[in-house]
Design a protein around this motif. Structure first.
Motif, PDB file in Angstrom:
ATOM      1  N   MET A 245       0.794  -1.344   0.093  1.00 40.92           N
ATOM      2  CA  MET A 245      -0.030   0.026   0.019  1.00 40.92           C
ATOM      3  C   MET A 245       1.162   1.350   0.036  1.00 40.92           C
ATOM      4  SD  MET A 245      -2.960   0.978   2.572  1.00 40.92           S
ATOM      5  CE  MET A 245      -4.053  -0.620   2.155  1.00 40.92           C
ATOM      6  N   GLN A 246       1.984   1.335   0.805  1.00 35.86           N
ATOM      7  CA  GLN A 246       2.742   2.419   0.856  1.00 35.86           C
ATOM      8  C   GLN A 246       3.464   2.734  -0.554  1.00 35.86           C
ATOM      9  OE1 GLN A 246       2.655   4.309   3.578  1.00 35.86           O
ATOM     10  NE2 GLN A 246       3.573   5.915   2.114  1.00 35.86           N
ATOM     11  N   GLU A 247       3.812   1.709  -1.183  1.00 35.22           N
ATOM     12  CA  GLU A 247       4.298   1.834  -2.527  1.00 35.22           C
ATOM     13  C   GLU A 247       3.307   2.743  -3.342  1.00 35.22           C
ATOM     14  OE1 GLU A 247       5.126  -1.286  -5.896  1.00 35.22           O
ATOM     15  OE2 GLU A 247       6.632  -1.577  -4.291  1.00 35.22           O
TER      16      GLU A 247
ATOM     17  N   LEU B  74       0.914   4.434  -2.544  1.00 35.69           N
ATOM     18  CA  LEU B  74       0.631   5.935  -2.087  1.00 35.69           C
ATOM     19  C   LEU B  74       1.743   6.840  -2.420  1.00 35.69           C
ATOM     20  CD1 LEU B  74      -1.081   5.018   1.601  1.00 35.69           C
ATOM     21  CD2 LEU B  74      -2.238   5.683  -0.707  1.00 35.69           C
ATOM     22  N   ASP B  75       2.812   6.196  -2.680  1.00 34.49           N
ATOM     23  CA  ASP B  75       4.177   7.016  -2.779  1.00 34.49           C
ATOM     24  C   ASP B  75       4.185   7.252  -4.204  1.00 34.49           C
ATOM     25  OD1 ASP B  75       5.081   7.145  -0.230  1.00 34.49           O
ATOM     26  OD2 ASP B  75       6.589   5.381  -0.589  1.00 34.49           O
TER      27      ASP B  75
ATOM     28  N   ARG C 124       1.654  10.109  -4.832  1.00 39.99           N
ATOM     29  CA  ARG C 124       2.281  11.489  -4.435  1.00 39.99           C
ATOM     30  C   ARG C 124       2.999  11.976  -5.657  1.00 39.99           C
ATOM     31  NH1 ARG C 124       2.327   8.661   0.579  1.00 39.99           N
ATOM     32  NH2 ARG C 124       0.598   9.348   1.925  1.00 39.99           N
TER      33      ARG C 124
ATOM     34  N   LEU D  32      -7.219   1.447   0.968  1.00 40.84           N
ATOM     35  CA  LEU D  32      -6.346   2.104  -0.121  1.00 40.84           C
ATOM     36  C   LEU D  32      -6.888   3.202  -0.766  1.00 40.84           C
ATOM     37  CD1 LEU D  32      -3.776   2.128  -1.703  1.00 40.84           C
ATOM     38  CD2 LEU D  32      -5.030   0.335  -3.467  1.00 40.84           C
TER      39      LEU D  32
ATOM     40  N   GLN E  67      -7.257   6.048   1.747  1.00 44.14           N
ATOM     41  CA  GLN E  67      -6.015   7.057   2.014  1.00 44.14           C
ATOM     42  C   GLN E  67      -5.520   7.788   0.415  1.00 44.14           C
ATOM     43  OE1 GLN E  67      -2.570   5.368   4.113  1.00 44.14           O
ATOM     44  NE2 GLN E  67      -4.009   3.710   5.120  1.00 44.14           N
TER      45      GLN E  67
END
Length: 432
Positions: free
Chosen positions: A166-168, A170-171, A174, A207, A210
């Motif tokens: 998930m963080q990948e 969201l990055d 951005r 996901l 966010q």
């Protein structure tokens, strides 16, 4: 030494396009100039990213490879590489049949192409080269599929479902926002399964919520959901987050229990009716896009009649349909006889699409007089061409606005709908 230009040709779906954009970014990181779908490649190197989903797509991929192989034989091309779904599935046969290709890569090992092209290179972290208009991009959140529908070859090509961290994701969102992206087409073979392979739970609602909270994200549009075990929490997110479009692409394929069982869809007729009712109740104004199939082995006139009645009842805002074609290695190819004659398949397909065209025309005409938010994609002749939140790029109706209104590509406007045709709306930003 001047490095040659590399032209990447993408065939098939938007998930393939993301792979091509990743490869383009890698090449550019290493100092290559890269073009995409050039009509006349000049650099001497071509990479064809193939599709292997259905017979027509496979044939288009093969024809494209042969065209570039001929260009190589005639000296107009120095090197030819092939990647993607077709070569993932039929590598041994293709290597034997088309020896002019300098290197074959599948769906997942294409980054090795850099090392094979230049042994001084190695894949490294790189952002994608976005080939779509700057203001929108496709965002792939997973690969593969665990559903194993009887007719579908995708799991044979891409393997089991694999969610990206998930963080990948969201990055990446951005970063895309920092590059000017405002609209995100979230894509996966089966997006509602997101996260199940990680901890056994569906995380798609988390996901998307966010993503919606990231500053600069104007629209999020969801593609390729599955009807069985639908994550209801996603509807709450769609309803509460204004930048999550009231749009869902969910392939249903059929409605009769006889066909759904033979297709191994793991959902019933009653559950499908309940699903659509709940979606329309929970998200007022939602636009549903679906895909339906006719002519699957064993489909009777009664099955088809149920499908027609269902289509009239559901009144899908967007719908595509296709006739069944047997795909190597699938359950249906191995266990069913393709027993519906081709002419019957075509007749059923034509009738289904006539019903849907009338529904679509009525739905679009009902928008006349409404004021909708529109993003401008491009200019063609005397018109700006845009879309509402209910329209995905390249597959859905567009909105035409007069060029005299001096609008900006990639910007959003409030527009009044003035007229409607079957596949286009007309609008103006100049109204009181």
């Amino acid at each position: 030494m001047n490095k040659p230009t590399i032209d990447i040709i993408t065939l098939g779906c938007s998930k393939n396009l993301v792979d091509s954009e990743m490869l383009m970014g890698l090449f550019e990181t290493h100092g290559y100039r890269v073009t995409h779908d050039s009509e006349n490649p000049q650099g001497g190197i071509a990479v064809v990213n193939t599709c292997g989903f259905i017979e027509d797509a496979k044939q288009e991929s093969i024809n494209t490879i042969l065209e570039f192989a001929q260009a190589k034989e005639e000296g107009r091309l120095k090197k030819l590489f092939v990647m993607g779904c077709l070569s993932e599935r039929y590598l041994a046969d293709l290597e034997k049949e088309i020896p002019e290709v300098d290197g074959w890569y599948g769906k997942f090992n294409y980054k090795r192409l850099l090392e094979d092209l230049d042994d001084q290179l190695s894949p490294q972290e790189a952002w994608r080269h976005i080939t779509t208009p700057r203001h929108y991009a496709y965002l792939k959140i997973s690969e593969g599929c665990d559903r194993h529908c009887a007719y579908c070859a995708i799991p044979l090509i891409t393997g089991r479902h694999q969610s990206r961290p998930m963080q990948e994701i969201l990055d990446e969102v951005r970063w895309l926002v920092s590059q000017g992206t405002k609209e995100f087409q979230v894509i996966a073979q089966e997006l509602t399964y997101y996260g199940v392979d990680i901890d056994g739970r569906q995380h798609i609602a988390e996901l998307i919520e966010q993503m919606a909270d990231i500053e600069g994200v104007e629209w999020i549009r969801l593609h390729y959901a599955y009807p069985a075990h639908f994550p209801w929490e996603l509807l709450r997110v769609m309803r509460e987050k204004k930048n999550v479009c009231n749009y869902l692409d969910i392939a249903l394929q059929h409605i009769s229990d006889h066909m759904l069982g033979r297709m191994q869809r793991h959902v019933t007729k009653d559950e499908t009716y309940e699903l659509i009712q709940k979606m329309r109740r929970e998200v007022p104004g939602i636009h549903l896009r679906t895909t339906l199939m006719v002519g699957f082995p064993g489909e009777t006139e009664e099955d088809f009649k149920e499908l027609i009645e269902f289509t009239k009842w559901a009144r899908f805002e967007r719908m595509g349909a296709f006739a069944y074609s047997e795909e190597d290695g699938t359950y249906s190819a191995q266990h069913y006889e393709d027993d519906v004659p081709q002419e019957v398949k075509q007749q059923r397909l034509d009738k289904l699409m006539r019903v849907q065209q009338n529904i679509s025309a009525e739905i679009e005409a009902a928008k006349i007089g409404q004021t909708l938010r529109v993003v401008i994609d491009r200019m063609e002749g005397d018109w700006y061409v845009g879309r509402t939140e209910f329209c995905s790029p390249e597959v859905d109706p567009e909105v035409l606005l007069p060029a005299s209104e001096a609008l900006k590509i990639g910007e959003f406007y409030e527009a009044r709908i003035t007229d409607a045709e079957e596949f286009d709306l007309y609008a103006t930003t100049k109204y009181e």
